[in-house]
Design a protein around this motif. Structure first.
Motif, PDB file in Angstrom:
ATOM      1  N   LEU A  46     -10.799   5.067  -6.092  1.00 53.01           N
ATOM      2  CA  LEU A  46     -10.525   6.469  -6.389  1.00 53.01           C
ATOM      3  C   LEU A  46      -9.647   6.522  -7.628  1.00 53.01           C
ATOM      4  CD1 LEU A  46      -9.536   7.919  -2.913  1.00 53.01           C
ATOM      5  CD2 LEU A  46     -11.663   8.284  -4.135  1.00 53.01           C
ATOM      6  N   ASN A  47      -9.993   7.393  -8.552  1.00 51.38           N
ATOM      7  CA  ASN A  47      -9.195   7.573  -9.757  1.00 51.38           C
ATOM      8  C   ASN A  47      -8.245   8.746  -9.530  1.00 51.38           C
ATOM      9  OD1 ASN A  47      -8.113   7.945 -12.261  1.00 51.38           O
ATOM     10  ND2 ASN A  47     -10.051   7.850 -13.340  1.00 51.38           N
ATOM     11  N   LEU A  48      -6.960   8.458  -9.489  1.00 52.13           N
ATOM     12  CA  LEU A  48      -5.938   9.477  -9.267  1.00 52.13           C
ATOM     13  C   LEU A  48      -5.162   9.785 -10.549  1.00 52.13           C
ATOM     14  CD1 LEU A  48      -4.542   8.116  -5.874  1.00 52.13           C
ATOM     15  CD2 LEU A  48      -6.350   9.811  -6.239  1.00 52.13           C
ATOM     16  N   SER A  49      -5.652   9.333 -11.694  1.00 54.81           N
ATOM     17  CA  SER A  49      -4.895   9.453 -12.941  1.00 54.81           C
ATOM     18  C   SER A  49      -4.684  10.895 -13.393  1.00 54.81           C
ATOM     19  CB  SER A  49      -5.586   8.658 -14.049  1.00 54.81           C
ATOM     20  OG  SER A  49      -6.865   9.195 -14.318  1.00 54.81           O
ATOM     21  N   GLU A  50      -5.514  11.825 -12.925  1.00 55.15           N
ATOM     22  CA  GLU A  50      -5.366  13.221 -13.361  1.00 55.15           C
ATOM     23  C   GLU A  50      -4.242  13.964 -12.638  1.00 55.15           C
ATOM     24  OE1 GLU A  50      -8.528  15.961 -11.315  1.00 55.15           O
ATOM     25  OE2 GLU A  50      -9.450  14.033 -11.782  1.00 55.15           O
ATOM     26  N   TYR A  51      -3.650  13.332 -11.635  1.00 55.61           N
ATOM     27  CA  TYR A  51      -2.599  13.985 -10.855  1.00 55.61           C
ATOM     28  C   TYR A  51      -1.223  13.504 -11.297  1.00 55.61           C
ATOM     29  CZ  TYR A  51      -6.740  14.701  -8.036  1.00 55.61           C
ATOM     30  OH  TYR A  51      -8.006  15.022  -7.635  1.00 55.61           O
ATOM     31  N   PRO A  52      -0.211  14.361 -11.170  1.00 57.17           N
ATOM     32  CA  PRO A  52       1.142  13.935 -11.523  1.00 57.17           C
ATOM     33  C   PRO A  52       1.684  12.927 -10.511  1.00 57.17           C
ATOM     34  CG  PRO A  52       1.169  16.173 -10.656  1.00 57.17           C
ATOM     35  CD  PRO A  52      -0.266  15.762 -10.764  1.00 57.17           C
ATOM     36  N   ALA A  53       2.707  12.197 -10.914  1.00 58.95           N
ATOM     37  CA  ALA A  53       3.365  11.252 -10.016  1.00 58.95           C
ATOM     38  C   ALA A  53       3.828  11.981  -8.761  1.00 58.95           C
ATOM     39  CB  ALA A  53       4.546  10.595 -10.720  1.00 58.95           C
ATOM     40  N   GLY A  54       3.730  11.314  -7.634  1.00 58.16           N
ATOM     41  CA  GLY A  54       4.159  11.922  -6.378  1.00 58.16           C
ATOM     42  C   GLY A  54       3.499  11.255  -5.194  1.00 58.16           C
ATOM     43  N   VAL A  55       3.601  11.886  -4.053  1.00 61.47           N
ATOM     44  CA  VAL A  55       3.035  11.373  -2.815  1.00 61.47           C
ATOM     45  C   VAL A  55       1.823  12.220  -2.445  1.00 61.47           C
ATOM     46  CG1 VAL A  55       3.474  10.886  -0.375  1.00 61.47           C
ATOM     47  CG2 VAL A  55       5.299  10.563  -2.052  1.00 61.47           C
ATOM     48  N   TYR A  56       0.748  11.558  -2.065  1.00 60.13           N
ATOM     49  CA  TYR A  56      -0.505  12.217  -1.715  1.00 60.13           C
ATOM     50  C   TYR A  56      -1.000  11.680  -0.384  1.00 60.13           C
ATOM     51  CZ  TYR A  56      -0.339  13.775  -6.489  1.00 60.13           C
ATOM     52  OH  TYR A  56       0.073  14.366  -7.657  1.00 60.13           O
ATOM     53  N   LEU A  57      -1.838  12.452   0.265  1.00 59.25           N
ATOM     54  CA  LEU A  57      -2.476  12.019   1.499  1.00 59.25           C
ATOM     55  C   LEU A  57      -3.945  11.749   1.212  1.00 59.25           C
ATOM     56  CD1 LEU A  57      -0.939  14.638   3.949  1.00 59.25           C
ATOM     57  CD2 LEU A  57      -0.203  12.273   3.567  1.00 59.25           C
ATOM     58  N   VAL A  58      -4.413  10.588   1.641  1.00 63.03           N
ATOM     59  CA  VAL A  58      -5.818  10.229   1.481  1.00 63.03           C
ATOM     60  C   VAL A  58      -6.410  10.128   2.879  1.00 63.03           C
ATOM     61  CG1 VAL A  58      -7.439   8.481   0.661  1.00 63.03           C
ATOM     62  CG2 VAL A  58      -5.418   9.038  -0.689  1.00 63.03           C
TER      63      VAL A  58
END
Length: 75
Positions: A46-58
């Motif tokens: 998964l490419n998450l580069s478009e999102y800002p730094a932080g915590v995400y749920l997958v």
């Protein structure tokens, strides 16, 4: 690896019996991304580069099975 800086790799020891649905959510519950992968895949990214730094749920869903993991995105 977790944390990640852009790409998140997911690997399964065996091929899944059903297609895999992957969802990425912000911590406030906003759906950011949804993808479907063929059940024959044993590795995906998964490419998450478009999102800002932080915590995400997958969230991974295949058939009746579901798993949600916290992912730390660092920039």
């Amino acid at each position: 690896p977790n944390p990640t800086n852009a790409l998140l790799y997911i690997r399964f020891t065996n091929a899944l019996r059903e297609d895999l649905h992957v969802e990425v959510f912000s911590l406030n519950g906003q759906l950011l991304q949804r993808q479907r992968f063929n059940h024959a895949n044993t590795e995906l990214s998964l490419n998450l580069s478009e999102y800002p730094a932080g915590v995400y749920l997958v969230r991974l869903v295949s058939g009746d099975a579901a798993l949600t993991e916290r992912i730390v995105l660092q920039k």
